[in-house]
Design an enzyme around this catalytic site. Structure first.
Site, PDB file in Angstrom:
ATOM      1  N   TYR A  73       0.841  -1.208   0.000  1.00  0.00           N
ATOM      2  CA  TYR A  73       0.000   0.000   0.000  1.00  0.00           C
ATOM      3  C   TYR A  73       0.872   1.252   0.000  1.00  0.00           C
ATOM      4  O   TYR A  73       0.583   2.212  -0.701  1.00  0.00           O
ATOM      5  CB  TYR A  73      -0.919  -0.005   1.231  1.00  0.00           C
ATOM      6  CG  TYR A  73      -1.949   1.092   1.200  1.00  0.00           C
ATOM      7  CD1 TYR A  73      -3.228   0.867   0.697  1.00  0.00           C
ATOM      8  CD2 TYR A  73      -1.642   2.380   1.648  1.00  0.00           C
ATOM      9  CE1 TYR A  73      -4.165   1.863   0.643  1.00  0.00           C
ATOM     10  CE2 TYR A  73      -2.583   3.395   1.594  1.00  0.00           C
ATOM     11  CZ  TYR A  73      -3.847   3.135   1.099  1.00  0.00           C
ATOM     12  OH  TYR A  73      -4.770   4.131   1.038  1.00  0.00           O
ATOM     13  N   PHE A 125      -9.117  20.954 -24.440  1.00  0.00           N
ATOM     14  CA  PHE A 125      -9.348  19.519 -24.514  1.00  0.00           C
ATOM     15  C   PHE A 125     -10.504  19.221 -23.561  1.00  0.00           C
ATOM     16  O   PHE A 125     -10.630  19.843 -22.511  1.00  0.00           O
ATOM     17  CB  PHE A 125      -8.110  18.671 -24.184  1.00  0.00           C
ATOM     18  CG  PHE A 125      -8.421  17.214 -24.370  1.00  0.00           C
ATOM     19  CD1 PHE A 125      -8.598  16.691 -25.641  1.00  0.00           C
ATOM     20  CD2 PHE A 125      -8.657  16.386 -23.286  1.00  0.00           C
ATOM     21  CE1 PHE A 125      -8.979  15.366 -25.836  1.00  0.00           C
ATOM     22  CE2 PHE A 125      -9.032  15.053 -23.472  1.00  0.00           C
ATOM     23  CZ  PHE A 125      -9.196  14.545 -24.749  1.00  0.00           C
ATOM     24  N   LYS A 259      -1.224   6.972 -23.553  1.00  0.00           N
ATOM     25  CA  LYS A 259      -0.790   7.274 -24.925  1.00  0.00           C
ATOM     26  C   LYS A 259       0.708   6.951 -25.050  1.00  0.00           C
ATOM     27  O   LYS A 259       1.074   5.811 -25.254  1.00  0.00           O
ATOM     28  CB  LYS A 259      -1.061   8.750 -25.252  1.00  0.00           C
ATOM     29  CG  LYS A 259      -2.535   9.056 -25.534  1.00  0.00           C
ATOM     30  CD  LYS A 259      -3.321   9.356 -24.321  1.00  0.00           C
ATOM     31  CE  LYS A 259      -4.690   9.902 -24.617  1.00  0.00           C
ATOM     32  NZ  LYS A 259      -5.501  10.016 -23.413  1.00  0.00           N
ATOM     33  N   ARG A 383     -15.081  14.512 -33.278  1.00  0.00           N
ATOM     34  CA  ARG A 383     -14.389  15.592 -32.591  1.00  0.00           C
ATOM     35  C   ARG A 383     -14.879  16.887 -33.236  1.00  0.00           C
ATOM     36  O   ARG A 383     -14.269  17.449 -34.106  1.00  0.00           O
ATOM     37  CB  ARG A 383     -12.864  15.482 -32.718  1.00  0.00           C
ATOM     38  CG  ARG A 383     -12.265  14.241 -32.124  1.00  0.00           C
ATOM     39  CD  ARG A 383     -11.900  14.290 -30.643  1.00  0.00           C
ATOM     40  NE  ARG A 383     -12.959  14.238 -29.692  1.00  0.00           N
ATOM     41  CZ  ARG A 383     -12.809  13.851 -28.417  1.00  0.00           C
ATOM     42  NH1 ARG A 383     -11.635  13.463 -27.976  1.00  0.00           N
ATOM     43  NH2 ARG A 383     -13.824  13.874 -27.577  1.00  0.00           N
ATOM     44  N   PHE A 449     -20.416  13.805 -25.267  1.00  0.00           N
ATOM     45  CA  PHE A 449     -20.101  12.922 -26.393  1.00  0.00           C
ATOM     46  C   PHE A 449     -19.937  11.464 -25.981  1.00  0.00           C
ATOM     47  O   PHE A 449     -20.156  10.564 -26.777  1.00  0.00           O
ATOM     48  CB  PHE A 449     -18.826  13.405 -27.111  1.00  0.00           C
ATOM     49  CG  PHE A 449     -17.627  13.512 -26.219  1.00  0.00           C
ATOM     50  CD1 PHE A 449     -17.422  14.648 -25.459  1.00  0.00           C
ATOM     51  CD2 PHE A 449     -16.710  12.486 -26.121  1.00  0.00           C
ATOM     52  CE1 PHE A 449     -16.327  14.749 -24.610  1.00  0.00           C
ATOM     53  CE2 PHE A 449     -15.617  12.573 -25.284  1.00  0.00           C
ATOM     54  CZ  PHE A 449     -15.428  13.710 -24.517  1.00  0.00           C
TER      55      PHE A 449
HETATM   56  N1  F0G Z   1      -5.117  15.467 -22.585  1.00  0.00           N
HETATM   57  C1  F0G Z   1      -5.190  15.060 -23.868  1.00  0.00           C
HETATM   58  C2  F0G Z   1      -4.549  15.870 -24.934  1.00  0.00           C
HETATM   59  C3  F0G Z   1      -5.869  13.880 -24.180  1.00  0.00           C
HETATM   60  O1  F0G Z   1      -5.933  13.496 -25.453  1.00  0.00           O
HETATM   61  C4  F0G Z   1      -6.468  13.131 -23.142  1.00  0.00           C
HETATM   62  C5  F0G Z   1      -7.225  11.927 -23.435  1.00  0.00           C
HETATM   63  C6  F0G Z   1      -6.364  13.593 -21.815  1.00  0.00           C
HETATM   64  C7  F0G Z   1      -5.676  14.767 -21.582  1.00  0.00           C
HETATM   65  C8  F0G Z   1      -6.998  12.864 -20.671  1.00  0.00           C
HETATM   66  O2  F0G Z   1      -6.354  11.665 -20.430  1.00  0.00           O
HETATM   67  O3  F0G Z   1      -8.053   9.884 -20.946  1.00  0.00           O
HETATM   68  O4  F0G Z   1      -6.026   9.404 -19.554  1.00  0.00           O
HETATM   69  O5  F0G Z   1      -7.872  10.777 -18.646  1.00  0.00           O
HETATM   70  N2  F0G Z   1      -7.579  11.616 -24.585  1.00  0.00           N
HETATM   71  C9  F0G Z   1      -8.283  10.412 -24.998  1.00  0.00           C
HETATM   72  C10 F0G Z   1      -8.530  10.494 -26.482  1.00  0.00           C
HETATM   73  C11 F0G Z   1      -9.517  10.136 -24.217  1.00  0.00           C
HETATM   74  O6  F0G Z   1      -9.180   9.583 -26.996  1.00  0.00           O
HETATM   75  O7  F0G Z   1      -8.061  11.419 -27.146  1.00  0.00           O
HETATM   76  P1  F0G Z   1      -7.124  10.371 -19.872  1.00  0.00           P
END
Ligand code: F0G
Length: 463
Positions: A73, A125, A259, A383, A449
């Site tokens: 933990y 975003f 990512k 988008r 969305f």
């Molecule tokens: N910032 C950007 C530029 C993103 O593309 C995402 C997530 C996040 C923050 C948030 O991160 O999903 O780990 O909580 N993008 C995904 C997408 C959902 O499909 O573009 P997360």
């Protein structure tokens, strides 16, 4: 653009079967999902280009690291390995793990925002803005104008417009601007990068005014790749070096590890600012879990630790961008309109140019994503106006870009899959003149969305 691809820098050790439903079945499943690709079942999809988030194939080294997870933990060894790798690659001494990127955005927003503040950013975003608003701030867009033009081929369409930023700070006062978020690259503009020169200029403006510079680093390695290609001063630099330089000009980075880091879940906030670290670590305990696991298992931290080091090996990112460009070149051969220049995580179809007979009330990108699924079982993501949501007065926010994103998961699909996608979208292109729009049948309040349902709009007269 020519359709050529460099060979994969990997071979395949494990596979997951997929199947293509027949067309009538796809139409039924789409209607049952309220014409929202987010509500389709994964089993209904043949090639899943909804997102590159958490859909990566890990390396054998990452899989092996899972077994090394220390699930204590508190004070787990896995945390130490993870935080050490992140500090080494991004260059920040303080690291707070979170369950994913929006967990880090929540901690950041809550730690730094006082109600009534304004947070500038290079295009919104979805999750980033919602956390800023829930903390009591207003988001203001300070991206360069070219970002809003899908056919402009400017090399750094993600850049912050310094004049817009200065005018905003002048208007509201620097004390009301706790930080500026710089998305590197800008997801909703089509993955457009920010130059190192621009990042340094933003920092040069912000530092004397005590405004923190926060990089949204979900895909910062892609941004670094485009800098290595397009910024004369950095030509020949490794992505590893460029990423360090990007972070050196900022103060903090929020990362969705789903990512760049090639994992299926995870995120973090990393910073050089000890006071922010203390607040974020305290909030982490409330919202995520103890600051040495942040809502993750020890094994997830291990997979991120390996991913953080592997992601800055140049061959991975070179192949990824080549795949995206290959798909774009195949679509271009068919005359299909998409955002230029092509970014690093997907091809963004221009739904306004694809379906010019539809107006914004027809939700063209939402509709296009649905009709592509009908035609070939490929799932993309809207988008556009649906993602943008409503403003404080309840009006649909106007958007310049109405896009369908065909996002490539990392190391998951082959060239043959990409050919299938291009041929499938070409089928939709061939019947474009007869395609109807969509209307909301159910509209959630926050991040609509994800869970909205739709129904086909009446077919326009004359079709
Ligand atoms: N910032 C950007 C530029 C993103 O593309 C995402 C997530 C996040 C923050 C948030 O991160 O999903 O780990 O909580 N993008 C995904 C997408 C959902 O499909 O573009 P997360």
């Amino acid at each position: 653009m020519t359709a050529s691809l460099i060979p994969e820098p990997y071979r395949i050790k494990s596979v997951e079967p997929i199947r293509l439903l027949e067309r009538g079945e796809r139409c039924r499943r789409l209607a049952a999902a309220g014409y929202n690709t987010f509500l389709l079942r994964s089993d209904d999809v043949y090639i899943d280009l909804l997102t590159d988030s958490g859909t990566n194939a890990m390396t054998d080294r990452q899989w092996a690291a899972l077994m090394m997870g220390d699930e204590a933990y508190a004070g787990s060894r896995s945390f130490e390995r993870f935080a050490g790798a992140v500090s080494e690659v991004y260059g920040y001494p303080f690291v707070v793990p979170t369950h994913q990127g929006r967990g880090a955005e929540n901690l950041l927003s809550k730690a730094l925002i006082t109600p009534g503040d304004t947070v500038p950013g290079n295009m919104y975003f979805t999750t980033t803005r919602v956390h800023q608003e829930l903390a009591g701030a207003r988001f203001e867009d300070v991206i360069v104008d070219e970002a809003h033009d899908p056919v402009s081929t400017a090399p750094f369409k993600g850049n912050v417009d310094l004049a817009k930023l200065a005018a905003l700070v002048e208007r509201v006062g620097a004390a009301k601007v706790p930080y500026v978020t710089v998305g590197c690259p800008v997801n909703l503009a089509g993955g457009q990068p920010v130059s190192l020169e621009n990042l340094r200029a933003v920092a040069g403006f912000c530092r004397p005014r005590k405004i923190m510079v926060v990089i949204d680093g979900a895909r910062a390695v892609e941004n670094a790749f485009f800098i290595s290609e397009r910024e004369a001063a950095c030509r020949g630099w490794s992505v590893r070096r460029i990423l360090r330089e990007m972070c050196a000009s900022a103060d903090t980075v929020c990362v969705s590890a789903k990512k760049d880091l090639y994992v299926n879940i995870g995120g973090f906030l990393a910073t050089r600012d000890a006071a922010l670290y203390e607040k974020a670590a305290e909030l982490c305990v409330v919202y995520e879990g103890l600051h040495t696991y942040g809502g993750l298992a020890g094994r997830d931290l291990e997979a991120m630790a390996v991913g953080a080091v592997e992601m800055v090996q140049d061959e991975w990112i070179a192949h990824r961008v080549a795949q995206v460009r290959y798909l774009a070149a195949r679509l271009e051969e068919a005359g299909i309109p998409f955002v230029r220049p092509v970014g690093g995580h997907g091809v963004f179809l221009d739904a306004n140019a694809f379906l010019p007979h539809l107006g914004p009330e027809d939700l063209p990108a939402q509709a296009l994503a649905a009709w592509i699924y009908e035609d070939c079982g490929v799932r993309g993501m809207e988008r556009g106006v649906v993602s943008a949501g409503r403003d404080e007065e309840g009006r649909n926010r106007a958007v310049s870009l109405e896009l369908v994103r065909l996002t490539l998961p990392r190391r998951v699909y082959t060239q043959t899959h990409l050919d299938f996608v291009a041929d499938g979208v070409a089928k939709t292109w061939a019947r474009r003149a007869s395609l109807p729009g969509l209307r909301f049948a159910h509209e959630p309040k926050l991040l609509r969305f994800f869970q909205a349902r739709f129904e086909p709009a009446p077919v326009p007269a004359g079709i």
